[in-house]
Design an enzyme around this catalytic site. Structure first.
Site, PDB file in Angstrom:
ATOM      1  N   ASP A 153     -11.112   3.322 -10.325  1.00  0.00           N
ATOM      2  CA  ASP A 153     -11.916   3.128  -9.107  1.00  0.00           C
ATOM      3  C   ASP A 153     -13.283   2.597  -9.532  1.00  0.00           C
ATOM      4  O   ASP A 153     -13.783   2.915 -10.612  1.00  0.00           O
ATOM      5  CB  ASP A 153     -12.082   4.461  -8.352  1.00  0.00           C
ATOM      6  CG  ASP A 153     -12.459   4.266  -6.895  1.00  0.00           C
ATOM      7  OD1 ASP A 153     -11.628   4.568  -6.017  1.00  0.00           O
ATOM      8  OD2 ASP A 153     -13.592   3.794  -6.623  1.00  0.00           O
TER       9      ASP A 153
ATOM     10  N   ASP B  65     -13.804  -2.060 -11.448  1.00  0.00           N
ATOM     11  CA  ASP B  65     -13.964  -2.861 -10.234  1.00  0.00           C
ATOM     12  C   ASP B  65     -12.880  -3.940 -10.285  1.00  0.00           C
ATOM     13  O   ASP B  65     -12.866  -4.771 -11.202  1.00  0.00           O
ATOM     14  CB  ASP B  65     -15.360  -3.488 -10.236  1.00  0.00           C
ATOM     15  CG  ASP B  65     -15.614  -4.357  -9.008  1.00  0.00           C
ATOM     16  OD1 ASP B  65     -14.649  -4.729  -8.309  1.00  0.00           O
ATOM     17  OD2 ASP B  65     -16.793  -4.659  -8.770  1.00  0.00           O
ATOM     18  N   VAL B  66     -11.979  -3.935  -9.320  1.00  0.00           N
ATOM     19  CA  VAL B  66     -10.837  -4.866  -9.375  1.00  0.00           C
ATOM     20  C   VAL B  66     -11.254  -6.330  -9.191  1.00  0.00           C
ATOM     21  O   VAL B  66     -10.446  -7.224  -9.396  1.00  0.00           O
ATOM     22  CB  VAL B  66      -9.731  -4.514  -8.345  1.00  0.00           C
ATOM     23  CG1 VAL B  66      -9.102  -3.173  -8.645  1.00  0.00           C
ATOM     24  CG2 VAL B  66     -10.269  -4.587  -6.918  1.00  0.00           C
TER      25      VAL B  66
ATOM     26  N   TYR C  25      -9.645 -11.090   5.988  1.00  0.00           N
ATOM     27  CA  TYR C  25      -8.829  -9.944   5.575  1.00  0.00           C
ATOM     28  C   TYR C  25      -7.352 -10.188   5.913  1.00  0.00           C
ATOM     29  O   TYR C  25      -6.468  -9.975   5.075  1.00  0.00           O
ATOM     30  CB  TYR C  25      -9.357  -8.697   6.283  1.00  0.00           C
ATOM     31  CG  TYR C  25      -8.619  -7.413   5.986  1.00  0.00           C
ATOM     32  CD1 TYR C  25      -8.715  -6.785   4.747  1.00  0.00           C
ATOM     33  CD2 TYR C  25      -7.857  -6.773   6.972  1.00  0.00           C
ATOM     34  CE1 TYR C  25      -8.070  -5.582   4.495  1.00  0.00           C
ATOM     35  CE2 TYR C  25      -7.216  -5.569   6.727  1.00  0.00           C
ATOM     36  CZ  TYR C  25      -7.320  -4.972   5.493  1.00  0.00           C
ATOM     37  OH  TYR C  25      -6.673  -3.772   5.247  1.00  0.00           O
TER      38      TYR C  25
ATOM     39  N   LYS D  69      -4.364 -10.384   3.262  1.00  0.00           N
ATOM     40  CA  LYS D  69      -3.260  -9.421   3.261  1.00  0.00           C
ATOM     41  C   LYS D  69      -1.913 -10.126   3.480  1.00  0.00           C
ATOM     42  O   LYS D  69      -0.890  -9.690   2.949  1.00  0.00           O
ATOM     43  CB  LYS D  69      -3.500  -8.335   4.311  1.00  0.00           C
ATOM     44  CG  LYS D  69      -4.657  -7.385   3.967  1.00  0.00           C
ATOM     45  CD  LYS D  69      -4.419  -6.620   2.671  1.00  0.00           C
ATOM     46  CE  LYS D  69      -5.338  -5.416   2.528  1.00  0.00           C
ATOM     47  NZ  LYS D  69      -5.141  -4.690   1.256  1.00  0.00           N
TER      48      LYS D  69
ATOM     49  N   THR E 207      -8.323   7.862   6.734  1.00  0.00           N
ATOM     50  CA  THR E 207      -8.959   8.133   5.447  1.00  0.00           C
ATOM     51  C   THR E 207     -10.375   8.654   5.727  1.00  0.00           C
ATOM     52  O   THR E 207     -10.892   8.483   6.839  1.00  0.00           O
ATOM     53  CB  THR E 207      -9.039   6.840   4.622  1.00  0.00           C
ATOM     54  OG1 THR E 207      -9.812   5.891   5.379  1.00  0.00           O
ATOM     55  CG2 THR E 207      -7.661   6.266   4.359  1.00  0.00           C
TER      56      THR E 207
HETATM   57  N1  LIG Z   1      -7.313   2.968   6.014  1.00  0.00           N
HETATM   58  C1  LIG Z   1      -6.620   2.155   6.790  1.00  0.00           C
HETATM   59  O1  LIG Z   1      -6.556   2.322   8.042  1.00  0.00           O
HETATM   60  C2  LIG Z   1      -5.868   0.998   6.193  1.00  0.00           C
HETATM   61  C3  LIG Z   1      -4.970   0.281   7.020  1.00  0.00           C
HETATM   62  C4  LIG Z   1      -4.266  -0.787   6.476  1.00  0.00           C
HETATM   63  C5  LIG Z   1      -4.439  -1.126   5.141  1.00  0.00           C
HETATM   64  N2  LIG Z   1      -5.320  -0.427   4.376  1.00  0.00           N
HETATM   65  C6  LIG Z   1      -5.464  -0.849   2.991  1.00  0.00           C
HETATM   66  O2  LIG Z   1      -5.196   0.256   2.147  1.00  0.00           O
HETATM   67  C7  LIG Z   1      -5.980   0.152   0.972  1.00  0.00           C
HETATM   68  C8  LIG Z   1      -6.767   1.436   0.778  1.00  0.00           C
HETATM   69  O3  LIG Z   1      -7.562   1.637   1.931  1.00  0.00           O
HETATM   70  P1  LIG Z   1      -8.398   2.995   2.144  1.00  0.00           P
HETATM   71  O4  LIG Z   1      -8.803   2.981   3.586  1.00  0.00           O
HETATM   72  O5  LIG Z   1      -7.659   4.138   1.584  1.00  0.00           O
HETATM   73  O6  LIG Z   1      -9.654   2.674   1.222  1.00  0.00           O
HETATM   74  P2  LIG Z   1     -11.137   3.281   1.208  1.00  0.00           P
HETATM   75  O7  LIG Z   1     -12.059   2.350   1.886  1.00  0.00           O
HETATM   76  O8  LIG Z   1     -11.089   4.691   1.697  1.00  0.00           O
HETATM   77  O9  LIG Z   1     -11.508   3.199  -0.335  1.00  0.00           O
HETATM   78  C9  LIG Z   1     -10.740   3.849  -1.299  1.00  0.00           C
HETATM   79  C10 LIG Z   1     -11.382   3.665  -2.648  1.00  0.00           C
HETATM   80  O10 LIG Z   1     -11.501   2.269  -2.974  1.00  0.00           O
HETATM   81  C11 LIG Z   1     -12.544   2.161  -3.913  1.00  0.00           C
HETATM   82  N3  LIG Z   1     -12.931   0.776  -4.106  1.00  0.00           N
HETATM   83  C12 LIG Z   1     -13.630  -0.009  -3.248  1.00  0.00           C
HETATM   84  N4  LIG Z   1     -13.847  -1.226  -3.792  1.00  0.00           N
HETATM   85  C13 LIG Z   1     -13.254  -1.216  -5.018  1.00  0.00           C
HETATM   86  C14 LIG Z   1     -13.153  -2.164  -6.067  1.00  0.00           C
HETATM   87  N5  LIG Z   1     -13.722  -3.371  -5.959  1.00  0.00           N
HETATM   88  N6  LIG Z   1     -12.469  -1.819  -7.190  1.00  0.00           N
HETATM   89  C15 LIG Z   1     -11.921  -0.588  -7.315  1.00  0.00           C
HETATM   90  N7  LIG Z   1     -12.014   0.364  -6.364  1.00  0.00           N
HETATM   91  C16 LIG Z   1     -12.660   0.051  -5.216  1.00  0.00           C
HETATM   92  C17 LIG Z   1     -13.619   3.048  -3.293  1.00  0.00           C
HETATM   93  O11 LIG Z   1     -14.608   3.424  -4.260  1.00  0.00           O
HETATM   94  C18 LIG Z   1     -12.815   4.233  -2.769  1.00  0.00           C
HETATM   95  O12 LIG Z   1     -12.791   5.301  -3.690  1.00  0.00           O
HETATM   96  C19 LIG Z   1      -6.845  -1.098   1.136  1.00  0.00           C
HETATM   97  O13 LIG Z   1      -6.223  -2.180   0.500  1.00  0.00           O
HETATM   98  C20 LIG Z   1      -6.870  -1.298   2.634  1.00  0.00           C
HETATM   99  O14 LIG Z   1      -7.088  -2.655   2.969  1.00  0.00           O
HETATM  100  C21 LIG Z   1      -6.028   0.623   4.866  1.00  0.00           C
END
Ligand SMILES: NC(=O)c1ccc[n+]([C@@H]2O[C@H](COP(=O)([O-])OP(=O)(O)OC[C@H]3O[C@@H](n4cnc5c(N)ncnc54)[C@H](O)[C@@H]3O)[C@@H](O)[C@H]2O)c1
Length: 266
Positions: free
Chosen positions: A43, A69-70, A161, A165, A196
């Protein structure tokens, strides 16, 4: 009669999980560990990754936290090195990191566009590229990419986005074809709206957020992160041994179809 291998099918296997510090990534890390596997929790926020590792270790699991950082090409090889140093192998990669940007095309500048594409799509290429040789080395493995329902259905003020995706879904299919001969399966999960901690914080700041639930999806509720994690981990398991190139919508029915109010009274 049940055997330990039935409950811990991932014993001896290691998964790299990006964005493992919170939300869906943390839930995937915990779910993989619950089935006996070791986790490399990567992370950008190392404190968050360490909290995930502590949660897993408290439950008797194995997990190391790595700052990564990805969007940084040099960070991914470090994650792989850390995995090899501690566990000597990588069997699965969960590409979870991603975030949206609520802007229309004319509201974005080039930096916005490239940042969203980089974080959500290029990151999948970047991490997969470095992990695939390790999967090959152990005779195969699995990659699970977390896309979004926004990759299937267009959403308002979500252009970069959604495009990223949708790109993840096609990259998933391309990699599935290219690496099937190496016994590497590649699949995608499209979560719907998931509760989340970040989404929870956001909703609490929006007045009257309860009304935003109306029409969210046919099931009319948010997913819990664990409800996304379980299908994601299933795709990486031997139970999904003939599944590759698939897109699994985990969305409470959102992408199943369109509801026509007019038919209700027909
Ligand atoms: N939460 C939703 O409703 C939802 C819906 C559809 C898709 N998604 C996708 O699911 C995935 C996870 O979403 P989430 O809501 O759990 O995430 P989040 O925003 O809660 O973040 C989770 C973690 O990602 C880390 N992070 C942010 N940028 C980063 C980077 N550049 N490199 C490494 N780590 C990084 C943050 O520090 C955090 O700990 C994402 O790809 C998001 O697009 C989420």
């Amino acid at each position: 009669m049940s055997s330990p291998s039935m409950h811990q099918p991932f014993r001896g296997r290691t998964a790299v999980v990006t964005a493992a510090g919170a939300g869906i990534g943390r839930a995937i890390a915990v779910e993989w560990s619950a089935r006996g596997g070791a986790v490399v929790a990567a992370d950008v926020d190392i404190r968050a990754a360490r909290a995930t590792a502590a949660q897993i270790r408290d439950r008797g699991g194995e997990c190391i936290a790595v700052a990564a950082d990805v969007t940084d090409s040099s960070a991914v090889p470090d994650v792989v090195d850390a995995a090899l140093a501690d566990y000597d192998r990588v069997d699965a990669l969960f590409n979870v990191a991603g975030a949206s940007l609520p802007k229309r095309v004319d509201e974005m500048d080039d930096a916005d566009w490239y940042r969203v594409i980089d974080l959500n799509l290029t990151s999948v290429y970047r991490a997969s590229k470095h992990v695939i040789p390790q999967l090959r080395r152990v005779g195969g493995g699995s990659i699970v990419n977390i896309s979004s329902t926004a990759g299937i259905l267009a959403e308002n003020r979500c252009s970069a986005y959604s495009a990223a995706k949708a790109g993840v879904l096609m990259l998933t299919r391309n990699m599935a074809m290219d690496y099937a001969p190496d016994n590497i399966r590649v699949n995608a999960v499209c979560p719907g709206s998931t509760m989340t901690p970040r989404i929870k914080d956001y909703l609490e700041r929006v007045p009257g957020h309860g009304s935003l639930l109306d029409g969210l999806c046919p099931m009319n509720r948010y997913a819990e992160p664990e409800e996304i994690a379980r299908p994601a981990v299933f795709l990486a398991s031997d139970e999904a041994s003939y599944i590759t190139g698939a897109t699994l919508a985990v969305d409470g029915g959102l992408t199943a179809g369109k509801h026509f109010a007019i038919f209700e009274d027909a």
